[in-house]
Design a protein around this motif. Structure first.
Motif, PDB file in Angstrom:
ATOM      1  N   LEU A  85       0.838  -1.188   0.000  1.00 39.28           N
ATOM      2  CA  LEU A  85       0.000   0.000   0.000  1.00 39.28           C
ATOM      3  C   LEU A  85       0.882   1.251   0.000  1.00 39.28           C
ATOM      4  O   LEU A  85       2.086   1.176   0.227  1.00 39.28           O
ATOM      5  CB  LEU A  85      -0.915   0.003   1.231  1.00 39.28           C
ATOM      6  CG  LEU A  85      -1.838  -1.215   1.397  1.00 39.28           C
ATOM      7  CD1 LEU A  85      -2.578  -1.138   2.722  1.00 39.28           C
ATOM      8  CD2 LEU A  85      -2.817  -1.319   0.235  1.00 39.28           C
ATOM      9  N   ARG A  86       0.270   2.400  -0.236  1.00 39.78           N
ATOM     10  CA  ARG A  86       1.010   3.661  -0.252  1.00 39.78           C
ATOM     11  C   ARG A  86       1.616   3.941   1.120  1.00 39.78           C
ATOM     12  O   ARG A  86       1.141   3.447   2.135  1.00 39.78           O
ATOM     13  CB  ARG A  86       0.076   4.813  -0.638  1.00 39.78           C
ATOM     14  CG  ARG A  86      -1.004   5.055   0.407  1.00 39.78           C
ATOM     15  CD  ARG A  86      -1.916   6.209   0.026  1.00 39.78           C
ATOM     16  NE  ARG A  86      -2.867   6.495   1.093  1.00 39.78           N
ATOM     17  CZ  ARG A  86      -4.064   5.962   1.205  1.00 39.78           C
ATOM     18  NH1 ARG A  86      -4.488   5.099   0.295  1.00 39.78           N
ATOM     19  NH2 ARG A  86      -4.865   6.279   2.228  1.00 39.78           N
ATOM     20  N   GLY A  87       2.669   4.759   1.163  1.00 42.87           N
ATOM     21  CA  GLY A  87       3.215   5.195   2.441  1.00 42.87           C
ATOM     22  C   GLY A  87       4.717   5.247   2.484  1.00 42.87           C
ATOM     23  O   GLY A  87       5.316   6.312   2.668  1.00 42.87           O
ATOM     24  N   ASN A  88       5.375   4.102   2.317  1.00 41.20           N
ATOM     25  CA  ASN A  88       6.821   4.039   2.496  1.00 41.20           C
ATOM     26  C   ASN A  88       7.579   4.577   1.279  1.00 41.20           C
ATOM     27  O   ASN A  88       7.016   4.797   0.204  1.00 41.20           O
ATOM     28  CB  ASN A  88       7.235   2.593   2.781  1.00 41.20           C
ATOM     29  CG  ASN A  88       6.957   2.180   4.215  1.00 41.20           C
ATOM     30  OD1 ASN A  88       7.575   2.696   5.137  1.00 41.20           O
ATOM     31  ND2 ASN A  88       6.016   1.262   4.400  1.00 41.20           N
ATOM     32  N   ALA A  89       8.874   4.787   1.490  1.00 40.22           N
ATOM     33  CA  ALA A  89       9.731   5.278   0.408  1.00 40.22           C
ATOM     34  C   ALA A  89       9.647   4.342  -0.789  1.00 40.22           C
ATOM     35  O   ALA A  89       9.823   3.132  -0.659  1.00 40.22           O
ATOM     36  CB  ALA A  89      11.172   5.386   0.902  1.00 40.22           C
ATOM     37  N   GLY A  90       9.372   4.920  -1.942  1.00 41.22           N
ATOM     38  CA  GLY A  90       9.169   4.145  -3.158  1.00 41.22           C
ATOM     39  C   GLY A  90       7.766   4.328  -3.692  1.00 41.22           C
ATOM     40  O   GLY A  90       7.503   4.068  -4.870  1.00 41.22           O
ATOM     41  N   SER A  91       6.846   4.794  -2.817  1.00 43.24           N
ATOM     42  CA  SER A  91       5.455   4.957  -3.240  1.00 43.24           C
ATOM     43  C   SER A  91       5.119   6.405  -3.599  1.00 43.24           C
ATOM     44  O   SER A  91       3.940   6.774  -3.650  1.00 43.24           O
ATOM     45  CB  SER A  91       4.505   4.460  -2.145  1.00 43.24           C
ATOM     46  OG  SER A  91       4.634   5.233  -0.960  1.00 43.24           O
ATOM     47  N   HIS A  92       6.151   7.217  -3.831  1.00 46.41           N
ATOM     48  CA  HIS A  92       5.938   8.623  -4.192  1.00 46.41           C
ATOM     49  C   HIS A  92       6.460   8.914  -5.601  1.00 46.41           C
ATOM     50  O   HIS A  92       7.421   8.284  -6.061  1.00 46.41           O
ATOM     51  CB  HIS A  92       6.655   9.552  -3.208  1.00 46.41           C
ATOM     52  CG  HIS A  92       6.187   9.423  -1.797  1.00 46.41           C
ATOM     53  ND1 HIS A  92       6.716   8.493  -0.928  1.00 46.41           N
ATOM     54  CD2 HIS A  92       5.231  10.101  -1.096  1.00 46.41           C
ATOM     55  CE1 HIS A  92       6.117   8.598   0.251  1.00 46.41           C
ATOM     56  NE2 HIS A  92       5.221   9.564   0.176  1.00 46.41           N
ATOM     57  N   ASP A  93       5.830   9.872  -6.252  1.00 53.19           N
ATOM     58  CA  ASP A  93       6.266  10.343  -7.565  1.00 53.19           C
ATOM     59  C   ASP A  93       7.279  11.468  -7.326  1.00 53.19           C
ATOM     60  O   ASP A  93       6.905  12.635  -7.173  1.00 53.19           O
ATOM     61  CB  ASP A  93       5.058  10.849  -8.349  1.00 53.19           C
ATOM     62  CG  ASP A  93       5.408  11.233  -9.787  1.00 53.19           C
ATOM     63  OD1 ASP A  93       6.591  11.552 -10.048  1.00 53.19           O
ATOM     64  OD2 ASP A  93       4.497  11.222 -10.632  1.00 53.19           O
TER      65      ASP A  93
END
Length: 350
Positions: A165-173
């Protein structure tokens, strides 16, 4: 007609009230930390009263009948942090020569989930605006991958619960975040405008998705500051063997963090770090939020779902918070770094 002075409180009552407030302000745990003395508080007491009154209006509470927790939150927390941010803005602006274009100061707010960082940042944004200065508010949540991007991330790391799920480093643009922060840093002219991204956490049954650009809020220049907040802002990668002992799944998160410093930290000149003694507070705060949602008749997570949700963030808290609290963010100047420790009630403590 009666004299006008017979219609207002006596001078004695007014002085007593201000003296009580002055004593309460000076007893706050952040006064010395933000560089204030009792003399400086006395000199600026009118400003404290104005800011307190305006925050009461913002939060729709009666300033004449504040509860002790409300007084603490306003006069021991929000206003001292605001005055520190003003000092940081003054320091930033002093570096520019006459005639030079003054760029906005980017202030980073690193704070665990549920601790009230969004409310704090919104209060600061409000106080800047009522004192005639424009600010932009951003969250790292605004830069989450789209639903499609998150699905691809999940598929490329099967079995890793930290990236499911979204949240941790790697899940951001990160490209979008750099583009946005660069544009905001250039928003220095009157009437110049831009839209800033927003994320809808309720989309796709709670899995979330980026909002359509037509719904993004518009920001107008010139900006005095950008208030950038996030639960993992300022986290620094650690040696692989260290993160493996916390959770083997954290290894890829740690690797992803290497790109975050270049994408985010390089824009941030001043930092506010909200410190907690025990990461388990996050569980309690999230449970409180869900209970409040149920009471309001809104859809909420069960206790088991809260436990599962928060557990995906805990490895990162355990691995990176000690370094953040001990060393500060990457390249952080100690004079531009304010640490505010809060208790389980989300109030500052010594």
């Amino acid at each position: 007609q009666n004299p006008l002075n017979s219609m207002v409180p006596t001078r004695t009552a007014q002085v007593s009230s201000v003296e009580d407030l002055f004593g309460f302000i000076c007893s706050g745990p952040l006064i010395e930390r933000v560089g204030l003395t009792s003399d400086k508080v006395a000199e600026s007491i009118d400003k404290w009263i104005l800011c307190g009154s305006q925050l009461c209006r913002l939060f729709n509470i009666n300033e004449l009948f504040l509860t002790e927790p409300q007084k603490v939150r306003i006069y021991h927390y929000y206003i001292p942090v605001f005055l520190w941010c003003e000092q940081q803005v003054s320091h930033h602006r002093s570096k520019f020569k006459d005639g030079e274009t003054i760029t906005p100061l980017v202030i980073g707010f690193s704070a665990p989930q549920g601790c009230g960082k969004t409310t704090l940042v919104n209060a600061l944004d409000f106080l800047f605006n009522i004192t005639g200065r424009r600010t932009a508010v951003l969250s790292i949540d605004d830069f989450y991958l789209t639903a499609e991007g998150q699905a691809k991330l999940r598929e490329s790391h099967p079995g890793n619960a930290l990236l499911e799920l979204r949240g941790n480093a790697g899940s951001h643009d990160l490209s979008l975040s750099v583009e946005t922060l660069t544009a905001l840093s250039s928003l220095t002219e009157e009437a110049h405008k831009m839209k800033v991204p927003r994320y809808d956490k309720s989309a796709h049954n709670g899995r979330g998705d980026r909002e359509d650009p037509s719904k993004w809020p518009e920001v107008e220049g010139p900006l005095t500051a950008v208030l950038f907040e996030g639960w993992m802002l300022g986290f620094k990668p650690l040696p692989a063997e260290v993160v493996k002992t916390v959770d083997p799944q954290l290894e890829i998160i740690n690797k992803n963090l290497e790109a975050y410093s270049e994408a985010w930290d390089r824009f941030i000149e001043s930092w506010v770090v909200i410190k907690i003694r025990d990461p388990s507070y996050v569980y309690e705060w999230r449970l409180q939020a869900e209970v409040a949602m149920r009471a309001a008749g809104k859809t909420s997570m069960t206790d088991a779902e809260v436990l599962d949700f928060v557990s995906r963030y805990m490895p990162a808290y355990k691995a990176y918070l000690p370094t953040l609290y001990g060393e500060g963010p990457n390249g952080c100047d100690p004079d531009r770094w304010l640490v505010v420790e809060i208790d389980e009630g989300r109030n500052p403590i010594l």
